[in-house]
Design an enzyme around this catalytic site. Sequence first.
Site, PDB file in Angstrom:
ATOM      1  N   HIS A 118       0.861  -1.183   0.000  1.00 55.54           N
ATOM      2  CA  HIS A 118       0.000   0.000   0.000  1.00 55.54           C
ATOM      3  C   HIS A 118       0.897   1.232   0.000  1.00 55.54           C
ATOM      4  O   HIS A 118       1.640   1.466   0.949  1.00 55.54           O
ATOM      5  CB  HIS A 118      -0.922   0.023   1.218  1.00 55.54           C
ATOM      6  N   CYS A 119       0.839   1.997  -1.082  1.00 59.26           N
ATOM      7  CA  CYS A 119       1.720   3.147  -1.232  1.00 59.26           C
ATOM      8  C   CYS A 119       1.050   4.393  -0.668  1.00 59.26           C
ATOM      9  O   CYS A 119      -0.036   4.787  -1.118  1.00 59.26           O
ATOM     10  CB  CYS A 119       2.070   3.354  -2.708  1.00 59.26           C
ATOM     11  N   ILE A 120       1.697   5.005   0.302  1.00 60.14           N
ATOM     12  CA  ILE A 120       1.133   6.202   0.911  1.00 60.14           C
ATOM     13  C   ILE A 120       1.186   7.399  -0.034  1.00 60.14           C
ATOM     14  O   ILE A 120       0.378   8.327   0.086  1.00 60.14           O
ATOM     15  CB  ILE A 120       1.879   6.546   2.215  1.00 60.14           C
TER      16      ILE A 120
ATOM     17  N   SER B 196      -3.118   4.563  -2.354  1.00 61.10           N
ATOM     18  CA  SER B 196      -3.754   3.406  -2.966  1.00 61.10           C
ATOM     19  C   SER B 196      -2.794   2.225  -2.901  1.00 61.10           C
ATOM     20  O   SER B 196      -1.598   2.389  -2.669  1.00 61.10           O
ATOM     21  CB  SER B 196      -4.131   3.700  -4.419  1.00 61.10           C
TER      22      SER B 196
END
Length: 389
Positions: free
Chosen positions: A238-240, A244
Amino acid sequence: MKWEKLKPPEPDDPMCCCECDCYQYGCSCHCEDLDEACNRWLKGPSEGQRPPVLNSVIDRLEISMVPALVLLPLLLRLAALHVLLGVVVLSALPCLLLWYYYATHRRKKRTLFFLTLSLYSLAYMYYLFLTEILPRGDVGPPQVLVVTAGVVITIVSLVYTKRGPGFVVAGLTPVVPDKGSVEMNGGGHPEVRSTGEEMQALVVKGQGSRCAVCTVVRPPRAGHCRICGSCVQRLDHHCIWINSCVGKSNHRCFLFTLSVFLLTSVYGITVVLHSLCPSQHLLTALLYCPGVYNQYSMALCFTCAWYSSIVTVGLLHLLFFQLLNISFNVTEREAQFALRYKTGRRHLFGLVVDTGEYSRGFFHNWLEFLTMTDSTTSGRSHIRPANLV
């Protein structure tokens, strides 16, 4: 303090008591009361006292967006006043970001702060490039065209990246029952009930499993993201920065966005330093640029070049490990599981973890990554992901 206390929770870690509806003490957690109070204070009067258009705008406003929009230009302008202030501010910014990163991941909650910070930083750097560097006369139309094209391509590819990571659709993969996880229901048909340990074993073996949270049957290499609230095909992480997940549908686009942004950033820093310190070598201009603090506009551009360099180094670190994982055909989630259960082998002086399940050589691994397709047409599961932006 041990590292495990500071380490952010993994996507399949157990839920907090406030996330589980059936937990009898779930109402006593109060882990988000402060955020809700700040949002109520920010949104002001009730919905009945505001126009409908204003209600729809304010409902999407988050308290976490305010620091990025207000503090960033103030801190950069403060750092441009003196070289010592610049050292203090630019040293404190990464620490503040890390603190907020661990705080948001501990609560397993989506936030627009990092996405807002990245987009606003890109827009603010481009604005200063046009208003401060371009009037100096050292930058020609080709340089402006390259920087502008890089900014536009980065934003367009980011939009495509956020279209969806490839959520698991109900009925996509038949569940694979194993001993101890099948029970007979009233009609005489087997019912699959997988525990957390069994599902983790199925993930390692490359078999499909049923998610214990959203109850969807997920294919091999899929995982459940607690932050998005849904299962994602070939979940990497999960990329901050994009708010998303990175999965099967958007992993290539994510890598392209990251590469274009880094190339644009490096080129922009080079152009700015060449304009501010024409007599200095590029590698030494960041460390020593005589007379740059004699004029405030030059000092501000120099400070922003340093800020962009810090961001670039951090994203280069991310891109480097992404390329390593793809070369060994392993996702970040699979590498974390392999380290946790000690089922993987380290390579390249411990920089990459090979699970030994999917790697078929450097060429075939990259060919699989570049040609993989989404297994669904809709890209969404039957369970609506929470708070998708």
